[in-house]
Design a protein around this motif. Structure first.
Motif, PDB file in Angstrom:
ATOM      1  N   ASP A   1      -8.562 -10.200   2.244  1.00 17.93           N
ATOM      2  CA  ASP A   1      -9.480  -9.260   1.590  1.00 17.93           C
ATOM      3  C   ASP A   1      -8.829  -7.883   1.453  1.00 17.93           C
ATOM      4  O   ASP A   1      -8.990  -7.205   0.432  1.00 17.93           O
ATOM      5  CB  ASP A   1     -10.784  -9.152   2.381  1.00 17.93           C
ATOM      6  CG  ASP A   1     -11.618 -10.424   2.329  1.00 17.93           C
ATOM      7  OD1 ASP A   1     -11.377 -11.252   1.422  1.00 17.93           O
ATOM      8  OD2 ASP A   1     -12.511 -10.588   3.201  1.00 17.93           O
ATOM      9  N   GLU A   2      -8.092  -7.498   2.486  1.00 15.05           N
ATOM     10  CA  GLU A   2      -7.364  -6.223   2.431  1.00 15.05           C
ATOM     11  C   GLU A   2      -6.292  -6.259   1.349  1.00 15.05           C
ATOM     12  O   GLU A   2      -6.053  -5.269   0.666  1.00 15.05           O
ATOM     13  CB  GLU A   2      -6.739  -5.939   3.798  1.00 15.05           C
ATOM     14  CG  GLU A   2      -6.277  -4.532   3.992  1.00 15.05           C
ATOM     15  CD  GLU A   2      -7.402  -3.528   4.144  1.00 15.05           C
ATOM     16  OE1 GLU A   2      -7.190  -2.379   3.698  1.00 15.05           O
ATOM     17  OE2 GLU A   2      -8.466  -3.867   4.682  1.00 15.05           O
TER      18      GLU A   2
ATOM     19  N   GLU B   1      -6.532  -7.907  -1.446  1.00 18.03           N
ATOM     20  CA  GLU B   1      -7.239  -7.723  -2.722  1.00 18.03           C
ATOM     21  C   GLU B   1      -7.578  -6.255  -2.955  1.00 18.03           C
ATOM     22  O   GLU B   1      -7.514  -5.768  -4.090  1.00 18.03           O
ATOM     23  CB  GLU B   1      -8.504  -8.589  -2.759  1.00 18.03           C
ATOM     24  CG  GLU B   1      -8.218 -10.057  -2.955  1.00 18.03           C
ATOM     25  CD  GLU B   1      -7.401 -10.330  -4.208  1.00 18.03           C
ATOM     26  OE1 GLU B   1      -7.725  -9.779  -5.289  1.00 18.03           O
ATOM     27  OE2 GLU B   1      -6.420 -11.081  -4.104  1.00 18.03           O
ATOM     28  N   VAL B   2      -7.935  -5.548  -1.899  1.00 19.88           N
ATOM     29  CA  VAL B   2      -8.199  -4.107  -2.023  1.00 19.88           C
ATOM     30  C   VAL B   2      -6.928  -3.382  -2.460  1.00 19.88           C
ATOM     31  O   VAL B   2      -6.962  -2.524  -3.348  1.00 19.88           O
ATOM     32  CB  VAL B   2      -8.743  -3.539  -0.685  1.00 19.88           C
ATOM     33  CG1 VAL B   2      -8.764  -2.021  -0.706  1.00 19.88           C
ATOM     34  CG2 VAL B   2     -10.123  -4.088  -0.389  1.00 19.88           C
ATOM     35  N   VAL B   3      -5.813  -3.751  -1.843  1.00 15.17           N
ATOM     36  CA  VAL B   3      -4.533  -3.125  -2.206  1.00 15.17           C
ATOM     37  C   VAL B   3      -4.166  -3.475  -3.642  1.00 15.17           C
ATOM     38  O   VAL B   3      -3.665  -2.621  -4.389  1.00 15.17           O
ATOM     39  CB  VAL B   3      -3.432  -3.546  -1.214  1.00 15.17           C
ATOM     40  CG1 VAL B   3      -2.058  -3.132  -1.704  1.00 15.17           C
ATOM     41  CG2 VAL B   3      -3.692  -2.956   0.156  1.00 15.17           C
ATOM     42  N   ARG B   4      -4.443  -4.688  -4.084  1.00 13.26           N
ATOM     43  CA  ARG B   4      -4.158  -5.085  -5.467  1.00 13.26           C
ATOM     44  C   ARG B   4      -4.974  -4.237  -6.449  1.00 13.26           C
ATOM     45  O   ARG B   4      -4.451  -3.768  -7.462  1.00 13.26           O
ATOM     46  CB  ARG B   4      -4.470  -6.566  -5.665  1.00 13.26           C
ATOM     47  CG  ARG B   4      -4.074  -7.097  -7.025  1.00 13.26           C
ATOM     48  CD  ARG B   4      -4.536  -8.519  -7.235  1.00 13.26           C
ATOM     49  NE  ARG B   4      -4.201  -9.375  -6.116  1.00 13.26           N
ATOM     50  CZ  ARG B   4      -3.361 -10.389  -6.172  1.00 13.26           C
ATOM     51  NH1 ARG B   4      -2.772 -10.694  -7.300  1.00 13.26           N
ATOM     52  NH2 ARG B   4      -3.125 -11.127  -5.118  1.00 13.26           N
ATOM     53  N   ARG B   5      -6.254  -4.017  -6.139  1.00 12.86           N
ATOM     54  CA  ARG B   5      -7.084  -3.155  -7.000  1.00 12.86           C
ATOM     55  C   ARG B   5      -6.576  -1.718  -6.998  1.00 12.86           C
ATOM     56  O   ARG B   5      -6.571  -1.051  -8.033  1.00 12.86           O
ATOM     57  CB  ARG B   5      -8.535  -3.216  -6.554  1.00 12.86           C
ATOM     58  CG  ARG B   5      -9.262  -4.475  -6.957  1.00 12.86           C
ATOM     59  CD  ARG B   5     -10.768  -4.351  -6.784  1.00 12.86           C
ATOM     60  NE  ARG B   5     -11.166  -3.977  -5.447  1.00 12.86           N
ATOM     61  CZ  ARG B   5     -11.451  -4.821  -4.456  1.00 12.86           C
ATOM     62  NH1 ARG B   5     -11.373  -6.118  -4.685  1.00 12.86           N
ATOM     63  NH2 ARG B   5     -11.815  -4.391  -3.272  1.00 12.86           N
ATOM     64  N   GLU B   6      -6.151  -1.242  -5.828  1.00 13.91           N
ATOM     65  CA  GLU B   6      -5.598   0.111  -5.758  1.00 13.91           C
ATOM     66  C   GLU B   6      -4.312   0.228  -6.576  1.00 13.91           C
ATOM     67  O   GLU B   6      -4.069   1.256  -7.201  1.00 13.91           O
ATOM     68  CB  GLU B   6      -5.329   0.499  -4.300  1.00 13.91           C
ATOM     69  CG  GLU B   6      -6.565   0.818  -3.506  1.00 13.91           C
ATOM     70  CD  GLU B   6      -6.255   1.164  -2.050  1.00 13.91           C
ATOM     71  OE1 GLU B   6      -5.074   1.049  -1.631  1.00 13.91           O
ATOM     72  OE2 GLU B   6      -7.189   1.546  -1.348  1.00 13.91           O
TER      73      GLU B   6
ATOM     74  N   SER C   1       0.826  -1.204   0.000  1.00 14.85           N
ATOM     75  CA  SER C   1       0.000   0.000   0.000  1.00 14.85           C
ATOM     76  C   SER C   1       0.861   1.254   0.000  1.00 14.85           C
ATOM     77  O   SER C   1       0.400   2.330  -0.390  1.00 14.85           O
ATOM     78  CB  SER C   1      -0.959   0.002   1.190  1.00 14.85           C
ATOM     79  OG  SER C   1      -0.256   0.030   2.399  1.00 14.85           O
TER      80      SER C   1
ATOM     81  N   SER D   1      -9.718 -11.643   6.571  1.00 11.34           N
ATOM     82  CA  SER D   1      -9.870 -10.190   6.422  1.00 11.34           C
ATOM     83  C   SER D   1      -8.595  -9.552   5.879  1.00 11.34           C
ATOM     84  O   SER D   1      -8.650  -8.600   5.095  1.00 11.34           O
ATOM     85  CB  SER D   1     -10.235  -9.553   7.763  1.00 11.34           C
ATOM     86  OG  SER D   1     -11.490 -10.020   8.195  1.00 11.34           O
TER      87      SER D   1
ATOM     88  N   GLN E   1      -6.403   2.615   7.262  1.00 14.42           N
ATOM     89  CA  GLN E   1      -6.067   1.295   6.733  1.00 14.42           C
ATOM     90  C   GLN E   1      -5.084   0.583   7.665  1.00 14.42           C
ATOM     91  O   GLN E   1      -5.234  -0.613   7.939  1.00 14.42           O
ATOM     92  CB  GLN E   1      -5.466   1.426   5.339  1.00 14.42           C
ATOM     93  CG  GLN E   1      -5.097   0.094   4.719  1.00 14.42           C
ATOM     94  CD  GLN E   1      -4.311   0.249   3.437  1.00 14.42           C
ATOM     95  OE1 GLN E   1      -3.631   1.258   3.229  1.00 14.42           O
ATOM     96  NE2 GLN E   1      -4.400  -0.751   2.581  1.00 14.42           N
TER      97      GLN E   1
END
Length: 190
Positions: A133-134, A136-141, A94, A130, A115
């Motif tokens: 899942d975080e 995956e959020v960082v990968r999308r970001e 991140s 969780s 975060q």
């Protein structure tokens, strides 16, 4: 012989003078439009470097980071240690998106702290799902950051190319103006 050397020096002087004048005109025009060409060139280099880092992580770096951690342990003290290491990897990733935000002047300390606090709560609870899942959020970001960097880089390269073309046009016009031998034929009186 002396006339030939004098003429070559005069041609060289015209080339240098027209080049210097074109450079001054380009920097003047760019400053009037609010652009700093030297800063833009440095931004292109920064964008290239950050884009290479992000693409390296997206192209297998993330999977390699997770693979290095090994399997998820079942027992709690080892599971908690695994979660701490996973949170550290997520935090490192991140950081790349935060570098992109700093580059674009959109950095928000509060969201980064939020975060980090969320990830610390997940590590205290040893909640691997969780944390994944975080991840995956960082990968999308990261994908979003790569797209934004690519757009800005393309814009800056187009702008640099336009100024380069304008420089060449100015240089040719100024050289022709300074020499006046190509546009207006000189008559030699001998």
């Amino acid at each position: 012989m002396l006339f030939l050397v004098k003429r070559e020096v005069l041609v060289l002087f015209r080339i240098v003078a027209s080049c210097a004048t074109a450079v001054i005109l380009i920097f003047f025009i760019s400053s009037l439009s609010g652009e700093d060409l030297i800063r833009n060139n440095n931004e292109i280099k920064n964008c290239d470097g950050l884009l290479a880092q992000i693409n390296a992580e997206l192209d297998g770096g993330i999977a390699q980071r997770i693979a290095q951690l090994g399997e998820v342990p079942e027992k709690n003290p080892f599971r908690k240690f695994y979660c701490v290491e996973l949170a550290k990897e997520i935090h490192d990733l991140s950081g790349l998106t935060e570098k992109q935000r700093m580059l674009f002047d959109t950095y928000n300390v509060r969201s980064f702290e939020g975060q980090l606090k969320r990830m610390m709560d997940y590590t205290e609870q040893a909640d691997v799902k969780s944390l994944m899942d975080e991840m995956e959020v960082v990968r999308r970001e990261l994908k979003n950051s790569a797209n934004l960097i690519e757009k800005k880089r393309d814009k800056l390269i187009r702008q640099r190319t336009a100024y380069l073309v304008l420089f060449i046009v100015f240089w040719l016009v100024l050289y022709l103006y300074y020499s006046r031998g190509i546009i207006f034929k000189k008559t030699d009186y001998a």
